[in-house]
Design an enzyme around this catalytic site. Structure first.
Site, short mmCIF file in Angstrom:
data_model
loop_
_atom_site.label_atom_id
_atom_site.label_comp_id
_atom_site.label_asym_id
_atom_site.label_seq_id
_atom_site.Cartn_x
_atom_site.Cartn_y
_atom_site.Cartn_z
N CYS A 88 13.84 -13.27 -0.29
CA CYS A 88 15.16 -12.73 -0.61
C CYS A 88 15.03 -11.46 -1.43
O CYS A 88 15.79 -10.52 -1.25
CB CYS A 88 15.97 -13.77 -1.36
SG CYS A 88 15.10 -14.42 -2.78
N VAL A 99 26.41 -18.67 5.24
CA VAL A 99 26.47 -20.10 4.94
C VAL A 99 26.89 -20.31 3.48
O VAL A 99 27.63 -21.24 3.16
CB VAL A 99 25.14 -20.81 5.25
CG1 VAL A 99 25.22 -22.28 4.89
CG2 VAL A 99 24.78 -20.65 6.73
N GLY A 100 26.48 -19.39 2.60
CA GLY A 100 26.88 -19.49 1.19
C GLY A 100 28.39 -19.53 1.04
O GLY A 100 28.92 -20.30 0.25
N GLU A 146 22.35 -18.43 -4.27
CA GLU A 146 21.21 -17.51 -4.29
C GLU A 146 21.07 -17.00 -2.87
O GLU A 146 20.55 -17.71 -1.99
CB GLU A 146 19.94 -18.24 -4.73
CG GLU A 146 20.00 -18.80 -6.14
CD GLU A 146 19.77 -17.73 -7.21
OE1 GLU A 146 19.59 -16.55 -6.86
OE2 GLU A 146 19.78 -18.09 -8.39
N LYS A 153 19.18 -31.28 0.82
CA LYS A 153 19.12 -31.07 2.27
C LYS A 153 18.22 -29.85 2.46
O LYS A 153 18.65 -28.71 2.28
CB LYS A 153 20.52 -30.81 2.82
CG LYS A 153 20.72 -31.12 4.30
CD LYS A 153 19.79 -30.42 5.26
CE LYS A 153 20.20 -29.00 5.61
NZ LYS A 153 19.27 -28.34 6.55
N GLY A 178 20.26 -19.43 0.45
CA GLY A 178 20.24 -19.15 1.89
C GLY A 178 21.02 -17.88 2.18
O GLY A 178 21.08 -16.97 1.36
N SER A 179 21.63 -17.86 3.35
CA SER A 179 22.28 -16.63 3.81
C SER A 179 23.69 -16.50 3.21
O SER A 179 24.33 -17.51 2.89
CB SER A 179 22.38 -16.65 5.33
OG SER A 179 23.16 -17.77 5.72
N GLU A 191 19.91 -7.06 5.82
CA GLU A 191 18.65 -7.72 5.50
C GLU A 191 17.93 -8.06 6.81
O GLU A 191 18.47 -8.75 7.67
CB GLU A 191 18.96 -9.01 4.72
CG GLU A 191 17.74 -9.73 4.22
CD GLU A 191 18.11 -11.02 3.49
OE1 GLU A 191 18.94 -11.79 3.99
OE2 GLU A 191 17.53 -11.25 2.41
P1 NAP Z 1 20.68 -20.28 6.09
O1 NAP Z 1 20.76 -20.22 7.55
O2 NAP Z 1 21.86 -19.91 5.27
O3 NAP Z 1 20.21 -21.78 5.73
C1 NAP Z 1 20.02 -22.21 4.42
C2 NAP Z 1 20.29 -23.70 4.36
O4 NAP Z 1 21.67 -23.95 4.63
C3 NAP Z 1 19.51 -24.50 5.39
O5 NAP Z 1 19.12 -25.73 4.83
C4 NAP Z 1 20.55 -24.68 6.47
O6 NAP Z 1 20.30 -25.76 7.34
C5 NAP Z 1 21.79 -24.92 5.64
N1 NAP Z 1 23.05 -24.77 6.37
C6 NAP Z 1 23.28 -24.13 7.55
N2 NAP Z 1 24.58 -24.24 7.90
C7 NAP Z 1 25.20 -24.96 6.92
C8 NAP Z 1 26.53 -25.39 6.69
N3 NAP Z 1 27.52 -25.13 7.56
N4 NAP Z 1 26.80 -26.09 5.57
C9 NAP Z 1 25.84 -26.37 4.68
N5 NAP Z 1 24.54 -26.00 4.85
C10 NAP Z 1 24.22 -25.30 5.95
O7 NAP Z 1 19.48 -19.40 5.52
P2 NAP Z 1 18.02 -19.33 6.11
O8 NAP Z 1 18.09 -18.57 7.37
O9 NAP Z 1 17.41 -20.67 6.13
O10 NAP Z 1 17.27 -18.50 4.94
C11 NAP Z 1 17.26 -17.12 4.88
C12 NAP Z 1 18.28 -16.58 3.91
O11 NAP Z 1 18.08 -17.15 2.62
C13 NAP Z 1 18.13 -15.09 3.68
O12 NAP Z 1 19.38 -14.47 3.67
C14 NAP Z 1 17.45 -15.01 2.31
O13 NAP Z 1 17.64 -13.80 1.65
C15 NAP Z 1 18.08 -16.14 1.61
N6 NAP Z 1 17.28 -16.56 0.44
C16 NAP Z 1 17.74 -16.26 -0.81
C17 NAP Z 1 16.99 -16.60 -1.93
C18 NAP Z 1 17.48 -16.28 -3.32
O14 NAP Z 1 16.96 -16.86 -4.26
N7 NAP Z 1 18.42 -15.38 -3.52
C19 NAP Z 1 15.77 -17.23 -1.78
C20 NAP Z 1 15.32 -17.50 -0.50
C21 NAP Z 1 16.10 -17.16 0.61
P3 NAP Z 1 19.44 -25.48 8.70
O15 NAP Z 1 18.05 -25.49 8.28
O16 NAP Z 1 19.77 -26.61 9.57
O17 NAP Z 1 19.90 -24.16 9.25
#
Ligand code: NAP
Ligand code: MG
Length: 477
Positions: free
Chosen positions: A280, A228-229, A246, A171, A224-225, A379
């Site tokens: 990230c 949501v994690g 991650e 997804k 992701g965040s 962040e």
């Molecule tokens: P996000 O809002 O957590 O979204 C990540 C993914 O989760 C998206 O595909 C999102 O779908 C999905 N999602 C949202 N709600 C969900 C739920 N209830 N259940 C399951 N999946 C769900 O993160 P983001 O804003 O896209 O990305 C930014 C974050 O990612 C930052 O905190 C960044 O640091 C982190 N990140 C970490 C790494 C690492 O390797 N450590 C790498 C890159 C990014 P939608 O698209 O529909 O919201």
């Protein structure tokens, strides 16, 4: 592309509902995607299960590796096309998009080569016994990914799992899923069996939640965040399966007074500006020893003030951020810090001629930022760098470890003992000494501690995450 990719084919999805995707550089709609539902996820998981029990699961490790390696060559053949799609979808400068596609191909090369090198081992046991330990796939793995490096994340998360022999369901982020959909088609073209790679696009709380809760998934990989994690980990707990998380970071660059400033300044700037700060592992805090603070931060400020944000085609230091919400969020950090009277040491510029509707923010350097401030703890995920002075080595370590995150750290000093002491004391999954690789290093185990998550991706360690270890004890006399 307004369709999912399930069982080797584009499908519209059960409801046929679609949603708009905006180009961050212009703010205008440039495509639509299918809104996946729990039924679409179920279709995708069933297709993956059938592939795992069928054509995909029957391949030898060498055959899987060869297919993944072929995909690396296919990506090189479609290099310009993929870079253009990635730049349009995310708004990133062309040079960044090209670097990302290069890295994506490297993931396929690396895991293509690694697939048949996952060896088990033999344990000496009691007389009359033979004991072997082998690594087997989970079956079907689920992958939920963010929008900041969509193609690279496909390479990193899916490919390690495929190399281990799992079939995958992805997804991707709703804001950026075009390269993933294209890569899945290219994989089919090089010979991946139907159902080995499945993609369901759509909203996180709908398609993402359904994927993480599906009982047919054997392991989840989430990037992701932290918010949501947590939800994903709770969903995994219901099915008693494991997951890698991650998550975000607030990674420090620690600069001592004996550092090589000429080497450090450009890398400290790049580590926050790369991908418009939406990394990230961005080096979002620069900690500088007090007696060197003015000289070092002054040099960073001079470079920061030359930074410019523009469209992908302008190919400047930064692009727009991903969407209006993120633009508002980053701007609110900047506005609040100004209201609090935190000095602005330098500002970049938004280039003349960018479309009015694009999601641009001005790169900004703040310092000295008071300890405990939001800029230290949260962040931003944008091109905002915060500078902090420190007294001595122990103060530097205290400051480096002052957030709930622990992803990456950079240490800049010529003192060998200090390099090792600080590297051992700083809480992070990766530490760079006299260098920094935000997002770099396909071969290097990567991941966080604390609020940055758990589990490791990249390198050979990722293969272990995507595997079940089985101990076989044979009593033969
Ligand atoms: P996000 O809002 O957590 O979204 C990540 C993914 O989760 C998206 O595909 C999102 O779908 C999905 N999602 C949202 N709600 C969900 C739920 N209830 N259940 C399951 N999946 C769900 O993160 P983001 O804003 O896209 O990305 C930014 C974050 O990612 C930052 O905190 C960044 O640091 C982190 N990140 C970490 C790494 C690492 O390797 N450590 C790498 C890159 C990014 P939608 O698209 O529909 O919201
Ligand atoms: Mg999101």
């Amino acid at each position: 592309m307004t369709q999912h990719f399930i069982n080797g084919r584009h499908v519209a999805g059960r409801t046929g509902e679609t949603m708009a995707v905006l180009a961050p550089a212009t703010g205008e709609e440039f495509t639509r995607i299918a809104c996946g539902t729990a039924e679409d996820i179920d279709d995708a998981v069933k297709a993956a299960q059938a592939a795992y029990e069928g054509a995909w699961g029957k391949l030898t490790a060498a055959e899987r590796g060869r297919l993944i390696a072929k995909l690396a060559i296919k990506v090189q053949d479609h290099f310009d096309e993929l870079a253009r799609i990635e730049a349009e979808d995310t708004g990133k400068p062309m040079a960044q998009a090209r670097a990302d596609i290069e890295a994506t191909a490297r993931y396929f090369e690396f895991y293509g080569g690694a697939a048949d090198k996952v060896h088990g081992h033999v344990i000496p046991f009691m007389n009359g016994y033979s004991v072997s330990v082998v690594h087997e796939p989970h079956g079907v793995t689920g992958h939920i990914l963010p929008w900041n490096y969509p193609a690279q994340m496909f390479g990193r998360s899916l490919t390690a799992s495929l190399a281990m022999g799992n079939a995958v369901v992805l997804k991707p982020a709703e804001e950026a899923c075009q390269t993933a959909l294209r890569l899945a088609v290219l994989a089919s073209e090089v010979g991946f069996p139907d159902g080995a790679i499945n993609i369901v696009t759509g909203r996180g709380h709908e398609a993402g939640a359904a994927l993480s809760a599906h009982p047919g998934i054997g392991f989840m990989s989430f990037t992701g965040s932290p918010e949501v994690g947590k939800m994903v980990q709770k969903a995994c707990a219901e099915n008693l399966i494991g997951c890698t998380l991650e998550l975000g970071g607030k990674s420090p660059q620690i600069v001592f007074d004996d550092a090589d400033f000429d080497a450090a300044v450009p890398i400290v700037c790049k580590a926050i500006v790369q991908n418009t700060g939406q990394t990230c592992s961005a080096g979002s805090r620069v900690l500088v020893q007090k007696n060197a603070y003015d000289a070092f931060v002054g040099a960073v400020a001079r470079q920061f003030s030359t930074l410019r944000a523009g469209t992908p085609e302008m190919d400047l230091d930064c692009g727009p951020v991903i969407n209006a919400r993120q633009q508002g969020r980053v701007q609110s950090f900047i506005d609040q810090a100004r209201e609090q009277g935190i000095p602005v040491l330098a500002e970049g510029q938004i280039a003349q001629g960018v479309p009015n509707g694009g999601f641009y923010v001005t790169p900004t350097l703040f310092g000295p930022v008071p300890r405990g401030n939001r800029l230290e703890q949260e962040e931003v995920f944008g091109p905002v760098l915060s500078a902090f002075p420190f007294e001595d080595e122990s103060d530097a370590i205290r400051l480096a470890n002052s957030t709930a995150y622990g992803l990456v750290a950079g240490i800049w000093t010529g003192n060998g003992g200090r390099q090792q002491r600080v590297a051992k004391s700083v809480r992070a999954g990766q530490v760079f000494i006299n260098g920094y690789g935000a997002g770099g290093g396909i071969e290097l185990p990567f991941g966080g501690t604390g609020k940055s998550g758990h589990g490791r991706e990249k390198g050979f360690m990722a293969l272990e995450e995507f595997a079940v270890t089985k101990t076989i004890v044979h009593k033969h006399g």
